[in-house]
Design a protein around this motif. Structure first.
Motif, PDB file in Angstrom:
ATOM      1  N   HIS A 106      41.042  39.950  46.999  1.00 33.63           N
ATOM      2  CA  HIS A 106      42.155  40.887  46.839  1.00 33.63           C
ATOM      3  C   HIS A 106      41.700  42.349  46.823  1.00 33.63           C
ATOM      4  CE1 HIS A 106      45.095  37.739  45.858  1.00 33.63           C
ATOM      5  NE2 HIS A 106      44.129  37.163  45.161  1.00 33.63           N
ATOM      6  N   ILE A 107      40.399  42.571  46.728  1.00 35.58           N
ATOM      7  CA  ILE A 107      39.867  43.924  46.580  1.00 35.58           C
ATOM      8  C   ILE A 107      39.575  44.521  47.956  1.00 35.58           C
ATOM      9  CG2 ILE A 107      38.046  45.338  45.574  1.00 35.58           C
ATOM     10  CD1 ILE A 107      39.830  43.987  43.515  1.00 35.58           C
ATOM     11  N   GLU A 108      40.123  45.700  48.212  1.00 33.55           N
ATOM     12  CA  GLU A 108      39.887  46.335  49.510  1.00 33.55           C
ATOM     13  C   GLU A 108      38.470  46.870  49.618  1.00 33.55           C
ATOM     14  OE1 GLU A 108      41.913  49.618  52.530  1.00 33.55           O
ATOM     15  OE2 GLU A 108      42.835  49.170  50.590  1.00 33.55           O
ATOM     16  N   ASN A 109      38.025  47.583  48.594  1.00 32.24           N
ATOM     17  CA  ASN A 109      36.668  48.148  48.614  1.00 32.24           C
ATOM     18  C   ASN A 109      35.706  47.177  47.941  1.00 32.24           C
ATOM     19  OD1 ASN A 109      34.328  49.691  48.530  1.00 32.24           O
ATOM     20  ND2 ASN A 109      35.424  51.578  48.037  1.00 32.24           N
ATOM     21  N   LEU A 132      50.553  40.979  52.934  1.00 30.60           N
ATOM     22  CA  LEU A 132      49.950  41.840  53.952  1.00 30.60           C
ATOM     23  C   LEU A 132      48.667  42.486  53.426  1.00 30.60           C
ATOM     24  CD1 LEU A 132      53.078  43.582  55.555  1.00 30.60           C
ATOM     25  CD2 LEU A 132      51.742  41.650  56.435  1.00 30.60           C
ATOM     26  N   ALA A 133      48.649  42.759  52.124  1.00 32.15           N
ATOM     27  CA  ALA A 133      47.429  43.304  51.522  1.00 32.15           C
ATOM     28  C   ALA A 133      46.309  42.268  51.558  1.00 32.15           C
ATOM     29  CB  ALA A 133      47.701  43.740  50.084  1.00 32.15           C
ATOM     30  N   ILE A 134      46.660  41.001  51.277  1.00 26.87           N
ATOM     31  CA  ILE A 134      45.668  39.921  51.330  1.00 26.87           C
ATOM     32  C   ILE A 134      45.166  39.732  52.755  1.00 26.87           C
ATOM     33  CG2 ILE A 134      45.344  37.427  51.040  1.00 26.87           C
ATOM     34  CD1 ILE A 134      47.364  37.621  48.696  1.00 26.87           C
ATOM     35  N   LYS A 135      46.071  39.856  53.721  1.00 25.32           N
ATOM     36  CA  LYS A 135      45.675  39.748  55.133  1.00 25.32           C
ATOM     37  C   LYS A 135      44.641  40.813  55.470  1.00 25.32           C
ATOM     38  CE  LYS A 135      47.672  39.892  59.815  1.00 25.32           C
ATOM     39  NZ  LYS A 135      47.079  38.642  60.293  1.00 25.32           N
TER      40      LYS A 135
END
Length: 218
Positions: A76-79, A152-155
């Motif tokens: 779930h973490i973008e960075n 969409l964030a998970i994608k």
């Protein structure tokens, strides 16, 4: 022994450590999850520390941990590089980080099981669709703005075996044990399913990402 769980649930994985007398700390950005965790531990009269905060903003005051648990969080973490660097910083010398996550390409790697629509929540492999198509599908089936945004964030932040290994290497960490599960141990508690490991498939580069394992690294 000091144990930290990142993205802790109500009890998370800390409870057995707390029962053994370890100093445990759980951190989560969700107020509800932290409140529920505190309530459960108070009812059972077991000492534990729970912090409601963004992991990247909290001041740990130079604390170090023997074990850090990161279960179903890193995807779930973008960075992700920033997270790995922070976890490494919080780890004692010879400490252990346990990291488990669903592979992005697996049938439900997009977490579509959280959809309100029965059809979408039971449809595998819809998350790799082009973003515009995937968004439109979610909206047509009546998913809320919050659900669409989360999926969409998970994608955007999904993780594969190869990306994870590269991430660990870039963070100057070593993988001392790696396990692939067809049915991971977490499902034994949730659904009563017996854990099943994957063996041969782990040698099949890239193809392994499309089966339903979690990968656990220590």
């Amino acid at each position: 022994m000091e144990i930290l769980e990142v993205g802790c649930g109500e009890e998370g994985n800390l409870f057995p450590f707390a029962q053994m007398g370890c100093r445990v700390c759980g951190i989560d950005i969700s107020k509800n999850r932290i409140s529920q965790a505190k309530s459960i531990y108070r009812q059972r009269n077991i000492s534990a520390e729970f912090v409601c905060s963004d992991m990247f903003e909290y001041d740990f005051h130079s604390r170090k941990f023997d074990v850090i648990i990161c279960h179903d969080v890193i995807e779930h973490i973008e960075n992700k590089n920033r997270l790995i660097i922070l976890l490494h910083h919080l780890l004692k010398i010879n400490g252990i980080i346990f990291c488990a996550f669903p592979l992005w390409q697996m049938p439900f790697g997009g977490h579509q099981q959280i959809c309100r629509s029965w059809m979408l929540s039971h449809s595998p492999f819809i998350h790799p669709l082009p973003t515009a198509v995937y968004r439109r599908m979610l909206i047509l089936f009546g998913e809320s703005k919050e659900c669409v945004s989360e999926l969409l964030a998970i994608k955007k932040t999904g993780l594969s075996v190869e990306k994870f290994r590269a991430l660990i290497k870039s963070g100057s960490l070593d993988i001392s044990q790696e396990i692939f599960w067809f049915i991971n141990p977490h499902y034994q508690q949730k659904f009563g399913l017996m854990p099943i490991k994957l063996h041969t498939i782990t040698k099949l580069y890239y193809l392994r990402n499309f089966l339903p394992p979690h990968t656990g690294a220590y």
